[in-house]
Design a protein around this motif. Structure first.
Motif, PDB file in Angstrom:
ATOM      1  N   UNK A  33       0.834  -1.209   0.000  1.00  0.00           N
ATOM      2  CA  UNK A  33       0.000   0.000   0.000  1.00  0.00           C
ATOM      3  C   UNK A  33       0.868   1.259   0.000  1.00  0.00           C
ATOM      4  N   UNK A  37       0.402   3.961  -2.758  1.00  0.00           N
ATOM      5  CA  UNK A  37      -0.079   5.296  -2.404  1.00  0.00           C
ATOM      6  C   UNK A  37       0.910   6.381  -2.815  1.00  0.00           C
ATOM      7  N   UNK A  40       1.863   4.650  -7.862  1.00  0.00           N
ATOM      8  CA  UNK A  40       1.030   3.594  -8.465  1.00  0.00           C
ATOM      9  C   UNK A  40       1.404   3.309  -9.920  1.00  0.00           C
TER      10      UNK A  40
ATOM     11  N   UNK B 563      -3.278   4.161   4.925  1.00  0.00           N
ATOM     12  CA  UNK B 563      -2.842   4.345   3.539  1.00  0.00           C
ATOM     13  C   UNK B 563      -3.894   5.051   2.703  1.00  0.00           C
ATOM     14  N   UNK B 566      -2.911   8.443   3.412  1.00  0.00           N
ATOM     15  CA  UNK B 566      -1.695   8.779   2.660  1.00  0.00           C
ATOM     16  C   UNK B 566      -1.998   9.008   1.192  1.00  0.00           C
ATOM     17  N   UNK B 567      -2.899   8.200   0.660  1.00  0.00           N
ATOM     18  CA  UNK B 567      -3.248   8.364  -0.754  1.00  0.00           C
ATOM     19  C   UNK B 567      -3.923   9.713  -0.971  1.00  0.00           C
ATOM     20  N   UNK B 570      -1.085  12.273  -0.912  1.00  0.00           N
ATOM     21  CA  UNK B 570      -0.265  12.237  -2.120  1.00  0.00           C
ATOM     22  C   UNK B 570      -1.126  12.390  -3.377  1.00  0.00           C
ATOM     23  N   UNK B 572      -3.298  10.412  -4.742  1.00  0.00           N
ATOM     24  CA  UNK B 572      -3.370   9.245  -5.633  1.00  0.00           C
ATOM     25  C   UNK B 572      -4.798   8.725  -5.612  1.00  0.00           C
TER      26      UNK B 572
END
Lengths: 183, 918
Positions: A33, A37, A40, B563, B566-567, B570, B572
């Motif tokens: 992950x 994150x 990707x 996460x 975190x995504x 960031x 994402x």
């Protein structure tokens, strides 16, 4: 030949036929992950037409200034799909993304010094040894590889941004650093 | 904060970091003596207490800090960990909300408030926070956080369907209002495309994709390219996509199979996909148009296959897929093309391990085609002198075995096949003579094939000697190829069929199953493992295996959420729905709760059944009962080379021939919840008061607990073995019979709560929060109503143990060891559930006050029969196991194996049987 697609979190439910192989480590959930994150687009899967996973690559972009580069953290192909140039295709994708999306100067990877098959393959793809890293790997306790088994070669391939090829050197095999000196 | 105070607080952090919770508490107490009001220290103490499992004390401190409405980073941060540890996500939101309101210009606080909402899947509030942040700080990312929250709310199961479009429209409006185009950032672009796809705004999506930036992104970003492909499909632009794919294949040398599929989809775009028989069939025009396209594609793929030769399989495989589709659409013109292509494929790629798998979809041959194809395979020279020849031989076996008809599957034919595979295996083995132990042998698949044949032979006639043969052969093969995990997995299955669970477990451990694999692969060892459990006599191997494999679910609930955050940080966005899905699948994993149930079934055999166990397990089971399970189990990992006319290897080797699925889990859950909730004093009211942390969201579609417990669906019951089925009807009869008496005797909620409050105060010196009840004067509340009429025990209940005894005898006499064990375990379980159900009526005072003497008298004979039957079974099982372990039986086993090869020697066979005997 295979389906190339992005690595998804739920692929962790599907990667057993790749990961039960002794050379492939299954990390904690956070490892995958974390990469997904952040990078990707540097993580991709190859899948057979049947939907079975064939292999995958997990990479990242890191480094400061002229050291900014793409890094191959893990690349693996299930035993039954070896010798089909799958690794080559995943590497070229990772190089493409490191070059065009991240504008890195080079791509690098670590390989056991006794893994001659892999080293040959990477050299065939344009990689060369930049340095030797002492005791980078733990001992597998299987072979009698001695130092070659625990040491790693840091291999690099320059990308278009490094037109002067400053990220590689011809005497890389003679340059030895300790594991503490590399990130 | 003063420097002096800061210096005093440092050791607290150090202690927490190193996991010395106890000394952290001591340090906190020191500081609190001088600064009794310091919120940070209180928060840190609460954290230490939570980690030290002193939840009650932590709760008190935690509430005090929350009341003070902290705003400084350190306190908030410490509290975040406290609240997460307690599962109180809602309180976390309230805390950050209040702090952010006090300091609306603090960007970090805004982000933390947003994240707190994300953690609780509180998308609506998350969206409001993001919107506020965007206004305040004018950063594009906050706008996209808002968009993402809208999308996630739309995807949430609890969002009504009619709301979804609205939410997507809102998301789109936000994106288009952004000052910079989404294409500056590939993940923003991805999110934009997702929203357009959901709204079927294909033209707008195409416009975006056609911009130079859009094209660039799809060129290097697989996720965006995937959604682009999807969009083309949704808008029906198959032909256009096919042309684009053709160009990529020709100009860029792209060999991604997805591109080949696009070309093929484009080729057949004019023909509707036939669904069912009622289809009228395409018009002649459409057929003709398609035919000309087929010949174009045919030429394209033929050229590629010639050009690539053995370098790449795409061209040839594309030709196969093309012909396969043409046949399906009834537009194939060449009756022999498929056969020719198969032949060519086998000739070109027959020495690649994936050849069989590649060709499998195209092997639906019949009549003359099949005969001709079989001839091709038989003509394959079965040489074993080179690696390529071995692989080709293996492929020809796999391919011809796949199409074997029922008449070709006689005992004789199968026996001679096994003999052939084994002799070839031994012949080819020297090719890998000098391999290090980390290498796989080239001939492994021949052993796998022979093992599969033996299992099939066992399945055909039930003769157990074939399983012994399979074991001996596969063990031998494994000794030559230690890393052959497929062989190991087959062995695990067979050992369990033979009733040798400890050998199976040994092999399982050698697979070094880790992390998430505990979810996907533990079924190999934990499926119905209570059958093999020796927990009753103190051997906790399997119970601890259950606990260990369940660790992954704890990691998931603690880490995965981070996460998602975190995504977001960031940006994402492409990953966020995936992470949430992953977390959900693992959290609600079917295997998780199969393991949970097996654990419980074993637990009651070795622990004293007390109200503690009953109450705790009941609460957990009710949580489990509200889950919508997802099946992550990996069965595909087992090799399957059985003919398509018989069951696959997985089905053949399932313990008791039944796989547990949702129905199995529901069935057992219902029984245990029924029994435990009757035996427990916990009513919903009590539970509500005592539970710490947020409750899971429950879908309103499920209905009330009582209704759901009462329902027994046919499909659910179909997953049970006959004996499990009897257990279920037994528990139904038992609970129905005793329900009125439990309800009559069970103390009211106020009494239970007062009791708990008293105990808590004794333990912590503090009153229990949120419970304010003055205990009734004399502990016992006088019952107003009369004792319910005493009824006789139902027939199902009285006869149960006798019936199980009959079934046990039958299994024993037939020599079905596993089944006998299964029956005995179920009988034991039934008895323990009876004990659980009747604990309440044990104390003489309870019986006297409630006038239940007549009821209790009816328990006695049931108990007595149960005990007698179980004793008999125990003795019988013991004698069976001694018989199995005798040298005579070993001799028989060796004879049964009938291996006379010089390679597989007598000693190694003897070793194997000794291990099974254990």
């Amino acid at each position: 030949m295979s389906v190339i697609r992005s690595f998804k979190a739920s692929d962790m439910f599907k990667f057993n036929n790749v990961n039960l192989d002794i050379w492939t480590e299954t990390y904690n959930i956070g490892f995958y992950l974390h990469y997904l994150s952040r990078w990707p687009d540097l993580c991709c899967v190859q899948e057979a037409p049947s939907g079975r996973m064939m292999g995958y690559v997990i990479g990242k972009a890191e480094g400061q200034g002229s050291e900014w580069h793409g890094h191959v953290t893990a690349i693996t192909v299930a035993p039954e799909y070896r010798r089909l140039s799958l690794a080559r295709k995943m590497m070229s994708l990772l190089e493409l993304v490191s070059d065009e999306t991240y504008r890195g100067f080079f791509v690098d990877l670590y390989v056991r010094c006794n893994n001659f098959v892999a080293i040959d393959m990477y050299e065939g793809m344009g990689y060369s040894v930049y340095r030797r890293v002492r005791e980078y790997y733990g001992n597998l306790g299987v072979g009698k590889g001695g130092r070659d088994e625990e040491d790693a070669f840091d291999m690099r391939k320059p990308l278009s941004r490094d037109s002067a090829r400053r990220s590689v050197r011809s005497n890389g095999r003679d340059i030895v650093v300790s594991a503490h000196d590399v990130s | 904060m003063s420097v002096a105070l800061d210096r005093q607080i440092r050791p607290i952090y150090d202690a927490l970091d190193t996991g010395s919770h106890k000394s952290a508490i001591t340090e906190c107490n020191k500081v609190l003596k001088k600064h009794p009001k310091n919120a940070l220290v209180k928060a840190l103490k609460a954290l230490a207490l939570v980690r030290y499992q002193k939840v009650e004390e932590a709760l008190v401190l935690c509430d005090e800090v929350l009341e003070s409405k902290p705003t400084d980073d350190s306190t908030l941060n410490a509290m975040m960990h406290v609240l997460r540890g307690l599962g109180r996500h809602k309180d976390m939101i309230t805390m950050y909300d209040a702090a952010y309101k006090k300091q609306p210009t603090n960007e970090e606080l805004g982000a933390q408030t947003f994240f707190a909402n994300v953690r609780a899947s509180n998308w609506k509030s998350a969206q409001q926070v993001a919107s506020k942040m965007y206004k305040q700080f004018q950063e594009d990312r906050y706008l996209y956080w808002n968009v993402m929250s809208n999308v996630l709310q739309a995807n949430d199961n609890n969002t009504p369907v009619e709301m979804r479009t609205l939410l997507y429209k809102l998301a789109l409006r936000l994106i288009t209002s952004a000052p910079t185009p989404s294409s500056v950032h590939s993940d923003r672009f991805y999110l934009h495309l997702t929203v357009l796809r959901e709204l079927s705004e294909y033209d707008e999506a195409m416009t975006l994709l056609e911009t130079p930036a859009g094209r660039n992104i799809c060129e290097t970003n697989l996720a965006c390219n995937e959604i682009r492909r999807d969009l083309m499909r949704s808008r029906g632009a198959l032909e256009e996509e096919g042309k684009r794919a053709e160009q990529r294949i020709l100009e860029k040398g792209d060999r991604n199979w997805l591109e080949f599929l696009s070309v093929i989809d484009g080729t057949f775009a004019s023909l509707p996909e036939s669904k069912g028989e009622a289809h009228a069939g395409p018009s002649e025009d459409a057929k003709e148009q398609c035919s000309s396209k087929i010949s174009n594609t045919l030429a394209l793929f033929t050229n590629i296959s010639v050009q690539d030769g053995r370098k790449d399989r795409s061209g040839l495989l594309g030709l196969l897929e093309l012909e396969h589709r043409a046949r399906r659409h009834g537009v194939s013109t060449d009756t022999v093309r498929l056969l020719h292509l198969l032949k060519r494929y086998f000739e070109t790629f027959g020495d690649k391990a994936c050849c069989f798998e590649d060709l499998k979809p195209y092997l639906g041959l019949e009549g003359n085609d099949l005969a001709a194809w079989t001839e091709v395979l038989q003509a394959c020279p079965s040489s074993l002198s080179t690696v390529e020849a071995v692989q080709r031989t293996i492929n020809s076996h796999k391919l011809s075995r796949y199409n074997l008809s029922a008449s070709e599957l006689t005992v004789d034919a199968e026996t001679s096949r096994a003999a052939l595979y084994i002799s070839q295996y031994l012949e080819g083995l020297p090719l890998g003579r000098n391999f290090p132990t980390t290498e796989l042998q080239y001939v492994d698949d021949l052993a796998i094939l022979a093992g599969s044949v033996f299992v099939n032979l066992w399945k055909m006639g039930g003769d157990i000697k074939y399983l012994y043969k399979a074991v001996v052969l596969l063990e031998f093969a494994l000794s030559k190829s230690e890393q052959a995990f497929q062989i190991r997995l087959m062995l695990i299955r067979i050992y369990r069929l033979l009733g040798a669970p400890s050998v199976a477990l040994e092999h399982y451990r050698l697979l070094r199953i880790k992390q998430v694999q505990n979810d996907t692969l533990s079924h190999f060892i934990l499926s119905r493992c209570s059958t093999f459990s020796l927990a009753a006599s103190g051997d906790l191997t399997l119970t601890s295996e259950c606990l260990e494999s369940s660790q992954i679910y704890v990691s998931n609930s603690q880490e995965t959420n981070d996460y998602v955050i975190r995504a977001f940080s960031a940006e994402k966005y492409s990953q966020i729905p995936q992470f949430i899905l992953f977390e959900d699948w693992l959290e609600n994993s079917l295997q998780r709760d199969i393991t949970k149930l097996e654990y419980l079934r074993m637990r009651i055999t070795h622990e004293v059944i007390s109200s503690d166990i009953i109450d705790l397990e009941l609460i957990e089971l009710k949580f489990v009962f509200d889950r919508l399970h997802h099946d992550n189990r990996d069965f595909e990992i087992l090799p399957n080379y059985q003919p398509k006319s018989v069951e696959d290897f997985n089905t053949q080797t399932l313990l008791f021939g039944k796989s547990e699925g949702h129905g199995w889990v529901w069935s057992f859950l219902k029984s245990y919840i029924k029994v435990f909730s009757q035996a427990s004093d916990l009513s919903d009211v009590v539970e509500e008061k005592l539970l710490v942390g947020d409750r899971p969201q429950i879908s309103p579609k499920l209905g009330s607990l009582k209704e759901r417990l009462a329902r027994r669906e046919k499909e659910e019951m179909a997953e049970l073995t006959p004996d499990e089925l009897s257990l279920i009807s037994y528990t139904d009869a038992l609970t129905e019979w005793l329900e009125p008496f439990h309800d009559y005797v069970r103390p009211p909620a106020s009494v239970v709560l007062a009791d708990v409050a008293k105990n808590t105060e004794l333990k912590t010196g503090l009153p229990l929060r949120g419970v304010d009840i003055t205990p009734p004067l004399n502990g016992h509340v006088k019952k107003e109503e009369e004792t319910p009429p005493i009824t006789d025990a139902p027939e199902d209940l009285i006869k149960f143990f006798e019936n199980m005894k009959i079934r046990f005898e039958a299994a024993k006499n037939a020599g079905h060891l596993n089944e006998a064990l299964h029956i005995a375990t179920i009988a034991q379980e039934a008895f323990l559930l009876f004990v659980t159900e009747t604990i309440r009526f044990k104390p003489a005072s309870v019986v006297k006050i409630h006038k239940l003497g007549n009821l209790v008298a009816k328990f006695k004979p049931i108990r007595a029969v149960g005990i007698a039957v179980l004793k008999e079974m125990t003795i019988a099982l013991e004698s069976m196991s001694t018989q199995e372990g005798t040298s005579e039986r070993r001799r028989e086993f060796v004879d049964a194996c009938g291996f006379e090869s010089s390679e597989i020697d007598h000693d190694s066979i003897m070793n194997i049987i000794k291990r099974i005997g254990k």
